[in-house]
Design a protein around this motif. Structure first.
Motif, mmCIF file in Angstrom:
data_model
loop_
_atom_site.group_PDB
_atom_site.id
_atom_site.type_symbol
_atom_site.label_atom_id
_atom_site.label_comp_id
_atom_site.label_asym_id
_atom_site.label_seq_id
_atom_site.Cartn_x
_atom_site.Cartn_y
_atom_site.Cartn_z
ATOM 1 N N ALA A 24 -20.640 7.221 5.103
ATOM 2 C CA ALA A 24 -20.633 5.763 5.162
ATOM 3 C C ALA A 24 -19.529 5.168 4.291
ATOM 4 O O ALA A 24 -19.263 3.977 4.361
ATOM 5 C CB ALA A 24 -21.988 5.222 4.718
ATOM 6 N N ASN A 25 -18.863 5.996 3.462
ATOM 7 C CA ASN A 25 -17.782 5.541 2.589
ATOM 8 C C ASN A 25 -16.508 6.296 2.906
ATOM 9 O O ASN A 25 -16.538 7.397 3.455
ATOM 10 C CB ASN A 25 -18.149 5.764 1.121
ATOM 11 N N GLU A 26 -15.384 5.687 2.524
ATOM 12 C CA GLU A 26 -14.079 6.321 2.722
ATOM 13 C C GLU A 26 -13.258 6.152 1.454
ATOM 14 O O GLU A 26 -13.318 5.100 0.803
ATOM 15 C CB GLU A 26 -13.357 5.660 3.904
ATOM 16 N N ASP A 27 -12.479 7.168 1.102
ATOM 17 C CA ASP A 27 -11.549 7.057 -0.015
ATOM 18 C C ASP A 27 -10.298 6.329 0.462
ATOM 19 O O ASP A 27 -9.689 6.711 1.460
ATOM 20 C CB ASP A 27 -11.162 8.434 -0.543
ATOM 21 N N VAL A 28 -9.929 5.260 -0.247
ATOM 22 C CA VAL A 28 -8.722 4.500 0.067
ATOM 23 C C VAL A 28 -7.756 4.691 -1.094
ATOM 24 O O VAL A 28 -8.086 4.405 -2.246
ATOM 25 C CB VAL A 28 -9.042 3.002 0.280
ATOM 26 N N SER A 29 -6.571 5.184 -0.785
ATOM 27 C CA SER A 29 -5.547 5.423 -1.801
ATOM 28 C C SER A 29 -4.732 4.150 -2.013
ATOM 29 O O SER A 29 -4.275 3.532 -1.052
ATOM 30 C CB SER A 29 -4.631 6.559 -1.332
ATOM 31 N N ILE A 30 -4.567 3.777 -3.285
ATOM 32 C CA ILE A 30 -3.738 2.618 -3.634
ATOM 33 C C ILE A 30 -2.582 3.134 -4.479
ATOM 34 O O ILE A 30 -2.797 3.714 -5.540
ATOM 35 C CB ILE A 30 -4.542 1.554 -4.400
ATOM 36 N N GLN A 31 -1.377 2.956 -3.962
ATOM 37 C CA GLN A 31 -0.173 3.426 -4.656
ATOM 38 C C GLN A 31 0.630 2.202 -5.077
ATOM 39 O O GLN A 31 0.975 1.365 -4.238
ATOM 40 C CB GLN A 31 0.646 4.325 -3.732
ATOM 41 N N VAL A 32 0.893 2.099 -6.389
ATOM 42 C CA VAL A 32 1.544 0.901 -6.905
ATOM 43 C C VAL A 32 2.728 1.244 -7.796
ATOM 44 O O VAL A 32 2.716 2.246 -8.511
ATOM 45 C CB VAL A 32 0.530 0.008 -7.668
ATOM 46 N N THR A 33 3.746 0.392 -7.707
ATOM 47 C CA THR A 33 4.905 0.451 -8.591
ATOM 48 C C THR A 33 5.048 -0.942 -9.176
ATOM 49 O O THR A 33 5.035 -1.907 -8.428
ATOM 50 C CB THR A 33 6.179 0.817 -7.798
ATOM 51 N N ASP A 112 -12.363 3.230 10.050
ATOM 52 C CA ASP A 112 -11.475 3.656 8.979
ATOM 53 C C ASP A 112 -10.822 2.390 8.427
ATOM 54 O O ASP A 112 -10.664 1.396 9.139
ATOM 55 C CB ASP A 112 -10.388 4.612 9.480
ATOM 56 N N HIS A 113 -10.406 2.443 7.159
ATOM 57 C CA HIS A 113 -9.707 1.311 6.543
ATOM 58 C C HIS A 113 -8.220 1.376 6.867
ATOM 59 O O HIS A 113 -7.647 2.458 6.999
ATOM 60 C CB HIS A 113 -9.909 1.332 5.023
ATOM 61 N N PHE A 114 -7.604 0.203 6.990
ATOM 62 C CA PHE A 114 -6.157 0.134 7.176
ATOM 63 C C PHE A 114 -5.630 -1.053 6.394
ATOM 64 O O PHE A 114 -6.310 -2.076 6.335
ATOM 65 C CB PHE A 114 -5.787 0.046 8.665
ATOM 66 N N PRO A 115 -4.499 -0.964 5.752
ATOM 67 C CA PRO A 115 -3.718 0.254 5.623
ATOM 68 C C PRO A 115 -4.373 1.235 4.655
ATOM 69 O O PRO A 115 -5.067 0.826 3.744
ATOM 70 C CB PRO A 115 -2.388 -0.236 5.050
ATOM 71 N N ASN A 116 -4.168 2.479 4.874
ATOM 72 C CA ASN A 116 -4.618 3.543 3.975
ATOM 73 C C ASN A 116 -3.621 4.682 4.110
ATOM 74 O O ASN A 116 -3.625 5.333 5.135
ATOM 75 C CB ASN A 116 -6.020 4.013 4.312
ATOM 76 N N PRO A 117 -2.763 4.860 3.122
ATOM 77 C CA PRO A 117 -2.768 4.300 1.776
ATOM 78 C C PRO A 117 -2.248 2.860 1.745
ATOM 79 O O PRO A 117 -1.458 2.448 2.586
ATOM 80 C CB PRO A 117 -1.836 5.221 1.003
ATOM 81 N N VAL A 118 -2.705 2.131 0.722
ATOM 82 C CA VAL A 118 -2.193 0.793 0.436
ATOM 83 C C VAL A 118 -1.005 1.012 -0.497
ATOM 84 O O VAL A 118 -1.162 1.575 -1.575
ATOM 85 C CB VAL A 118 -3.265 -0.075 -0.260
ATOM 86 N N ILE A 119 0.183 0.593 -0.060
ATOM 87 C CA ILE A 119 1.393 0.796 -0.867
ATOM 88 C C ILE A 119 1.889 -0.565 -1.330
ATOM 89 O O ILE A 119 2.176 -1.441 -0.519
ATOM 90 C CB ILE A 119 2.477 1.544 -0.066
#
Length: 147
Positions: A24-33, A112-119
């Motif tokens: 029921a959950n999804e890992d969402v990657s957040i990439q930040v600069t 699914d979540h989008f965007p994934n990864p969040v850049i």
């Protein structure tokens, strides 16, 4: 023999349920600069720099990134049905029945979540322009009239 058939049938029923196979959950990657940016989400997650957040598959959310000297950025993260999720739903039609369909719909297991990864790349804020300083020189004298 009945027990063997029951175990196989139960296994097939569970394999068709997206909530069981995908969760029921999804890992969402957040990439930040820059790496010092503070990340917050409307789900209540807070981290510094790139991170991984666990998000319910049935919920959209918003990611905000901020760092001193940079313009803040906000990124909405939505949900949509995907091939893997709809395959689990199709398994419910074959084996899982209405209960499995209801559970998958309620948990968002087909999403699914989008965007994934969040850049996110934060842009530096330009330093404010310095005001022009008045000249300290005496004003030029007017030319004498010619007669």
């Amino acid at each position: 023999m009945f027990k063997l058939v029951s175990v196989v049938a139960a296994g097939l029923a569970l394999a068709g349920c997206g909530t069981i196979t995908r969760g029921a959950n999804e890992d969402v990657s957040i990439q930040v600069t820059p790496a010092t940016a503070k990340i917050t989400t409307t789900l209540g997650n807070v981290c510094t720099g790139s991170c991984l957040v666990k998000a319910p598959r049935n919920k959209s959310f918003v990611v905000t990134a901020e760092a001193p000297g940079y313009a803040s950025q906000v990124v909405p993260v939505g949900v949509h049905a995907t091939g893997a999720g709809t395959a689990g739903m199709a398994g419910n039609l074959v084996v899982g029945g209405l209960i499995g369909i209801g559970v998958d719909a309620a948990t968002g297991a087909i999403n699914d979540h989008f965007p994934n990864p969040v850049i996110i790349k934060l842009e530096p804020v330009a330093a404010p322009a310095k005001p022009a300083r008045p000249s300290r020189r005496a004003p030029a004298k007017a030319a004498a009239p010619v007669s």
